[in-house]
Design a protein around this motif. Sequence first.
Motif, PDB file in Angstrom:
ATOM      1  N   ASP A 191     -52.506 -21.235 -46.476  1.00  0.00           N
ATOM      2  CA  ASP A 191     -52.429 -21.109 -45.026  1.00  0.00           C
ATOM      3  C   ASP A 191     -51.402 -22.113 -44.502  1.00  0.00           C
ATOM      4  O   ASP A 191     -51.212 -23.186 -45.073  1.00  0.00           O
ATOM      5  N   GLY A 192     -50.729 -21.755 -43.392  1.00  0.00           N
ATOM      6  CA  GLY A 192     -49.818 -22.696 -42.755  1.00  0.00           C
ATOM      7  C   GLY A 192     -48.355 -22.361 -42.930  1.00  0.00           C
ATOM      8  O   GLY A 192     -47.492 -23.121 -42.486  1.00  0.00           O
ATOM      9  N   LEU A 193     -48.052 -21.233 -43.567  1.00  0.00           N
ATOM     10  CA  LEU A 193     -46.659 -20.803 -43.696  1.00  0.00           C
ATOM     11  C   LEU A 193     -46.283 -19.748 -42.662  1.00  0.00           C
ATOM     12  O   LEU A 193     -45.122 -19.333 -42.585  1.00  0.00           O
ATOM     13  N   VAL A 241     -47.174 -28.800 -42.696  1.00  0.00           N
ATOM     14  CA  VAL A 241     -48.443 -28.924 -43.419  1.00  0.00           C
ATOM     15  C   VAL A 241     -48.927 -27.531 -43.822  1.00  0.00           C
ATOM     16  O   VAL A 241     -48.925 -26.604 -43.010  1.00  0.00           O
ATOM     17  N   GLN A 242     -49.326 -27.412 -45.096  1.00  0.00           N
ATOM     18  CA  GLN A 242     -49.989 -26.203 -45.585  1.00  0.00           C
ATOM     19  C   GLN A 242     -51.362 -26.567 -46.147  1.00  0.00           C
ATOM     20  O   GLN A 242     -51.615 -27.711 -46.517  1.00  0.00           O
ATOM     21  N   VAL A 258     -39.147 -18.778 -51.553  1.00  0.00           N
ATOM     22  CA  VAL A 258     -38.427 -19.954 -51.078  1.00  0.00           C
ATOM     23  C   VAL A 258     -38.407 -19.882 -49.557  1.00  0.00           C
ATOM     24  O   VAL A 258     -37.774 -18.993 -48.973  1.00  0.00           O
ATOM     25  N   TYR A 259     -39.117 -20.818 -48.919  1.00  0.00           N
ATOM     26  CA  TYR A 259     -39.295 -20.793 -47.470  1.00  0.00           C
ATOM     27  C   TYR A 259     -38.308 -21.714 -46.769  1.00  0.00           C
ATOM     28  O   TYR A 259     -38.006 -22.814 -47.253  1.00  0.00           O
ATOM     29  N   ASN A 260     -37.841 -21.275 -45.605  1.00  0.00           N
ATOM     30  CA  ASN A 260     -37.090 -22.134 -44.699  1.00  0.00           C
ATOM     31  C   ASN A 260     -37.786 -22.160 -43.343  1.00  0.00           C
ATOM     32  O   ASN A 260     -38.537 -21.245 -42.993  1.00  0.00           O
ATOM     33  N   ASN A 285     -46.018 -13.584 -41.856  1.00  0.00           N
ATOM     34  CA  ASN A 285     -46.897 -13.411 -40.695  1.00  0.00           C
ATOM     35  C   ASN A 285     -48.346 -13.747 -40.979  1.00  0.00           C
ATOM     36  O   ASN A 285     -49.125 -13.989 -40.042  1.00  0.00           O
ATOM     37  N   ASP A 286     -48.732 -13.766 -42.255  1.00  0.00           N
ATOM     38  CA  ASP A 286     -50.147 -13.908 -42.597  1.00  0.00           C
ATOM     39  C   ASP A 286     -50.359 -15.034 -43.604  1.00  0.00           C
ATOM     40  O   ASP A 286     -49.408 -15.590 -44.162  1.00  0.00           O
ATOM     41  N   ILE A 287     -51.619 -15.346 -43.847  1.00  0.00           N
ATOM     42  CA  ILE A 287     -51.994 -16.225 -44.955  1.00  0.00           C
ATOM     43  C   ILE A 287     -51.539 -15.578 -46.262  1.00  0.00           C
ATOM     44  O   ILE A 287     -51.582 -14.354 -46.423  1.00  0.00           O
ATOM     45  N   VAL A 288     -51.076 -16.391 -47.211  1.00  0.00           N
ATOM     46  CA  VAL A 288     -50.588 -15.870 -48.489  1.00  0.00           C
ATOM     47  C   VAL A 288     -51.752 -15.706 -49.467  1.00  0.00           C
ATOM     48  O   VAL A 288     -52.518 -16.648 -49.695  1.00  0.00           O
ATOM     49  N   ASN A 289     -51.862 -14.517 -50.052  1.00  0.00           N
ATOM     50  CA  ASN A 289     -52.786 -14.253 -51.154  1.00  0.00           C
ATOM     51  C   ASN A 289     -51.955 -13.961 -52.409  1.00  0.00           C
ATOM     52  O   ASN A 289     -50.763 -13.674 -52.336  1.00  0.00           O
TER      53      ASN A 289
END
Length: 284
Positions: A172-174, A209-210, A202-204, A190-194
Motif C-alpha cells: 500500500d502507498g504507491l 512511505v509504503q 520501477v516507480y517514479n 491506482n490500487d494497492i499492489v497484489n
Amino acid sequence: MKLSPSVSIKQTQTGLEYIEVDSPLCDAKIFLQGAQLTQFTPKEQKPLIWVSEDEDYIAGKSVRGGIPICWPWFGVSENQDWPIHGVARTQVWRAEEVNEKDDYIEVSLSLPMLQVNKAYWPHETGLQVIFKLSKALSVSLKNTNLDKEEISFTQALHTYFPTPDIKTTQVDGLQGSQYIEFGEGPFDQNDIVNFARETDMVYNNAPLVQKIKTQDGTISVARENSTSCVLWNPWIDKAQRLSNFQDDEYNKMLCLEAANVKQDTVKLAPGESHTLTTIIKWES
C-alpha cells in the motif's frame, strides 16, 4: 575501527568478514563485502530482512538477500558486459566507525575508490553508508562529488523483505504514482499492489512511505531524497533461473527498493553531496 560492547567482527566459514550487532535493541549483521546488511531483527520481533537459504557467501559475489547496494548504476548498464547493478556490492568496504548510544547503534563504512575500476567509474567520489540500528533500521548512502566536473549516477538500496506468503501480501502507498515494467509504460498505479505473477515495477513520483502488509504484520518502508522506488518478485519461472535461490523461495520474499533511477537520476556539481536513505520498521 573501535568496537563497542554490542558490536564484534566475525567471519563466515568461506572467509567473508562481517560486523555482528547483538544489543538490547536489535540483532544485525553487516558484511564488509558490499557493505551489505543481511540481518536486522528488533528484539522480541520477527526479522525485517530476508536472505535465501541457498546463499553460500562467496567472495566476489553479492549475497542473495539483505540490502545490496546498487551503485553507480542500477540494473543493466548501457555498456555491454559491465556488471549488473554497478560495482559497489562486490567490493570490500572499510569499516570506519561504531557509535553506540542508549537508544541506537550507528555503524559507518566507506568504499575505497582505489578498488573501483576507473573504466567503470573514472570520477573522484566519496561513498559512505551509515546504518542506524534501533527498533527501526535506517540505511543512508552518501555520495560526495570530489571531482572537478559534474557527475551523474543512479543507485538503489535493494532491500529484500520476508513474507509468509507472497500471494496474500499487499503493498500500500504507491497509489498516485506511475511505473514502468518490462520496458513498457508508464502506467498509473491506482490500487494497492497484489502479487500473482512476476513483478518488476520501477516507480517514479512515488510517495515517501509504503506499507508491506503480510500475515506476520505490516512493515513500514520510508525513503528520503528519493522520488523513485522498485518493486520486485521473480515469481515461479524466473525463480528457477536465479542463482542461490530455491525454486519456491519467491513465495517468501519481495523487494521494495529506495532508489534514484530514471527521471530521479542524481546529478552533483563539484563539492556537492547527496544522501539516499531508507527507513524500515514493523508497524506497532
